[in-house]
Design an enzyme around this catalytic site. Structure first.
Site, short mmCIF file in Angstrom:
data_model
loop_
_atom_site.label_atom_id
_atom_site.label_comp_id
_atom_site.label_asym_id
_atom_site.label_seq_id
_atom_site.Cartn_x
_atom_site.Cartn_y
_atom_site.Cartn_z
N ALA A 128 -8.15 3.12 6.37
CA ALA A 128 -6.84 2.70 5.88
C ALA A 128 -6.70 3.07 4.41
O ALA A 128 -7.60 2.82 3.60
CB ALA A 128 -6.68 1.20 6.06
N ASN A 154 -1.89 -2.18 14.42
CA ASN A 154 -3.27 -2.08 14.90
C ASN A 154 -3.36 -2.20 16.42
O ASN A 154 -4.09 -1.47 17.07
CB ASN A 154 -4.13 -3.19 14.27
CG ASN A 154 -5.00 -2.64 13.18
OD1 ASN A 154 -4.53 -1.84 12.37
ND2 ASN A 154 -6.25 -3.04 13.12
N LEU A 198 -10.75 1.58 10.39
CA LEU A 198 -9.98 1.77 11.63
C LEU A 198 -10.20 3.18 12.20
O LEU A 198 -10.28 3.36 13.41
CB LEU A 198 -8.49 1.50 11.38
CG LEU A 198 -7.56 1.58 12.58
CD1 LEU A 198 -8.03 0.66 13.72
CD2 LEU A 198 -6.13 1.22 12.20
N GLU A 258 -12.04 -4.66 14.26
CA GLU A 258 -10.72 -4.24 14.72
C GLU A 258 -10.88 -2.95 15.52
O GLU A 258 -11.97 -2.36 15.56
CB GLU A 258 -9.77 -4.03 13.53
CG GLU A 258 -10.25 -2.98 12.56
CD GLU A 258 -9.36 -2.88 11.33
OE1 GLU A 258 -8.81 -3.89 10.89
OE2 GLU A 258 -9.23 -1.76 10.82
C1 LIG Z 1 -5.02 -1.11 8.80
C2 LIG Z 1 -5.62 -2.25 8.02
C3 LIG Z 1 -7.03 -2.61 8.40
C4 LIG Z 1 -8.04 -1.87 7.66
C5 LIG Z 1 -8.73 -0.89 8.24
C6 LIG Z 1 -9.70 -0.02 7.55
O1 LIG Z 1 -9.68 1.16 7.75
S1 LIG Z 1 -10.85 -0.69 6.47
C7 LIG Z 1 -11.58 0.70 5.61
C8 LIG Z 1 -10.80 1.18 4.43
N1 LIG Z 1 -11.47 2.27 3.75
C9 LIG Z 1 -12.44 2.10 2.86
O2 LIG Z 1 -12.87 0.99 2.60
C10 LIG Z 1 -13.02 3.33 2.19
C11 LIG Z 1 -12.64 3.41 0.72
N2 LIG Z 1 -13.22 4.57 0.06
C12 LIG Z 1 -14.50 4.62 -0.41
O3 LIG Z 1 -15.24 3.66 -0.30
C13 LIG Z 1 -14.99 5.89 -1.07
O4 LIG Z 1 -13.87 6.67 -1.42
C14 LIG Z 1 -15.89 6.73 -0.12
C15 LIG Z 1 -17.22 6.02 0.10
C16 LIG Z 1 -15.20 6.94 1.23
C17 LIG Z 1 -16.16 8.14 -0.72
O5 LIG Z 1 -16.65 8.02 -2.01
P1 LIG Z 1 -16.80 9.33 -2.93
O6 LIG Z 1 -17.39 8.89 -4.20
O7 LIG Z 1 -17.49 10.38 -2.12
O8 LIG Z 1 -15.30 9.85 -3.16
P2 LIG Z 1 -14.13 9.13 -4.01
O9 LIG Z 1 -14.23 7.64 -3.91
O10 LIG Z 1 -14.06 9.73 -5.35
O11 LIG Z 1 -12.85 9.56 -3.15
C18 LIG Z 1 -12.20 10.82 -3.29
C19 LIG Z 1 -10.71 10.60 -3.40
O12 LIG Z 1 -10.23 10.04 -2.17
C20 LIG Z 1 -9.55 8.82 -2.44
N3 LIG Z 1 -9.79 7.88 -1.33
C21 LIG Z 1 -10.94 7.67 -0.67
N4 LIG Z 1 -10.78 6.71 0.25
C22 LIG Z 1 -9.48 6.32 0.18
C23 LIG Z 1 -8.71 5.36 0.87
N5 LIG Z 1 -9.24 4.62 1.86
N6 LIG Z 1 -7.43 5.22 0.52
C24 LIG Z 1 -6.87 5.97 -0.43
N7 LIG Z 1 -7.55 6.90 -1.13
C25 LIG Z 1 -8.84 7.08 -0.82
C26 LIG Z 1 -10.17 8.31 -3.73
O13 LIG Z 1 -9.31 7.39 -4.39
C27 LIG Z 1 -10.36 9.59 -4.49
O14 LIG Z 1 -9.12 10.01 -5.05
P3 LIG Z 1 -9.02 10.33 -6.64
O15 LIG Z 1 -9.54 9.10 -7.33
O16 LIG Z 1 -9.92 11.53 -6.78
O17 LIG Z 1 -7.55 10.62 -6.83
#
Ligand SMILES: CCC/C=C/C(=O)SCCNC(=O)CCNC(=O)[C@H](O)C(C)(C)COP(=O)([O-])OP(=O)([O-])OC[C@H]1O[C@@H](n2cnc3c(N)ncnc32)[C@H](O)[C@@H]1OP(=O)([O-])[O-]
Length: 279
Positions: free
Chosen positions: A69, A100, A125, A157
């Site tokens: 997400a 969802n 998700l 989920e």
């Molecule tokens: C429907 C509701 C229920 C929930 C369901 C779920 O899915 S729960 C799960 C929800 N998801 C999470 O919890 C995952 C959240 N993300 C992370 O934890 C980390 O990004 C990583 C571990 C995936 C990769 O780390 P890494 O150091 O290798 O890379 P990096 O961090 O530098 O990322 C590169 C670029 O991509 C961007 N971007 C990445 N993900 C997202 C996102 N979800 N959104 C938006 N943007 C995102 C990030 O901001 C960055 O952009 P910038 O700053 O360059 O403009």
């Protein structure tokens, strides 16, 4: 092919018996907003209705399959305070529950064989949808699935309360979910979740997608494809009731957490890089 609106993060095309859906937004690691998940569901429905299609293929681009997400989308939902919602419950029924439950349902009941071309990690998700696929191929051993619900103030989920124990075993699932640890390549191969590792470098997703599709075209040659759909129907019948039940239970349980607000606080910390997942 019937008309469907376009989406700049997701493309689709048909090649013979294959309905190919590709995530094409590698810059934010193919994160998806609520509307994108709905679009994905609509594409699956399109594939379902097309009698020339036997396999629905999920491909991605770049170094991640999908980071789940999009936290910008979650922030938008949080700010969605229009007069149309009488309460927080009403707001999250619309912004979370309905979406969802729809996308999960579409994956659960999909009648075509679902193949995932796992080019890299999948989170949240999106990882739940990967776990609803019938066959998974990996690009290399850098792939993992992360369900960071405990770190985000959420619960399972996308049917993961059933799909993960079914595919990886109950205790492995407990241990990974409770302590927010990824299901890594070793777990995925030992459990038979990944059918083949293509051993290609992470920079080469397009080549992986092309090679895999070529291999699939070879594999289906000479087959009577309606048999594949007949077998999918029978295999699916083993667990369909449990999946339907859990889909409803999961969103209703999660709703309390959204109304309480903990996931919002944690998504916002993730967006501002104050919170990280341990990988
Ligand atoms: C429907 C509701 C229920 C929930 C369901 C779920 O899915 S729960 C799960 C929800 N998801 C999470 O919890 C995952 C959240 N993300 C992370 O934890 C980390 O990004 C990583 C571990 C995936 C990769 O780390 P890494 O150091 O290798 O890379 P990096 O961090 O530098 O990322 C590169 C670029 O991509 C961007 N971007 C990445 N993900 C997202 C996102 N979800 N959104 C938006 N943007 C995102 C990030 O901001 C960055 O952009 P910038 O700053 O360059 O403009």
């Amino acid at each position: 092919m019937p008309e469907i609106r376009q989406n700049e993060k997701i493309s689709h095309r048909i090649e013979g018996p294959f309905f190919i859906i590709q995530l094409i937004n590698p810059d934010n690691l193919n994160a998806l907003e609520g509307e994108d998940y709905i679009y994905l569901g609509e594409l699956l429905e399109l594939a379902d209705k097309n009698s020339d299609v036997y396999f629905t293929i999920l491909q991605s681009s770049g170094r991640f399959f999908s980071s789940g997400a999009d936290f910008k989308g979650i922030a938008k939902a949080q700010e969605d305070n229009g007069a149309k919602y009488a309460s927080e419950t009403s707001k999250w029924l619309s912004n979370f529950v309905a979406r969802n439950v729809y996308v999960t349902d579409v994956f659960i009941k999909h009648s075509k064989v679902l193949v995932c071309c796992l080019n890299g990690p999948a989170i949240g998700l999106s990882a739940a949808l990967v776990a609803l696929c019938d066959i998974v191929y990996s690009m290399n051993d850098k792939v993992y699935l992360l369900y960071p619900f405990a770190n985000l103030g959420l619960v399972t989920e996308g049917g993961t309360a059933i799909s993960l124990p079914l595919k990886f075993g109950a205790n492995t699932t407990y241990e990974r979910l409770m302590f927010n640890k990824p299901f890594n390549y070793d777990i995925m191969t030992k459990s038979g979740f990944i059918s083949k590792n293509f051993n290609m470098p992470s920079s080469n997703t397009e080549a992986f997608n092309a090679e895999l599709l070529k291999e699939l075209k070879g594999k289906v040659e000479g087959l009577y494809l309606p048999s594949c759909l007949g077998m999918k129907k029978l295999l699916k019948s083993n667990h369909i009731g449990s999946f339907n039940e859990i889909n409803s239970m999961e969103v209703n349980e999660s709703l309390k957490y959204w109304v309480d607000g903990e996931p919002l606080r944690r998504f916002s910390q993730l967006g501002s890089k104050q919170r990280k997942h341990r990988l």
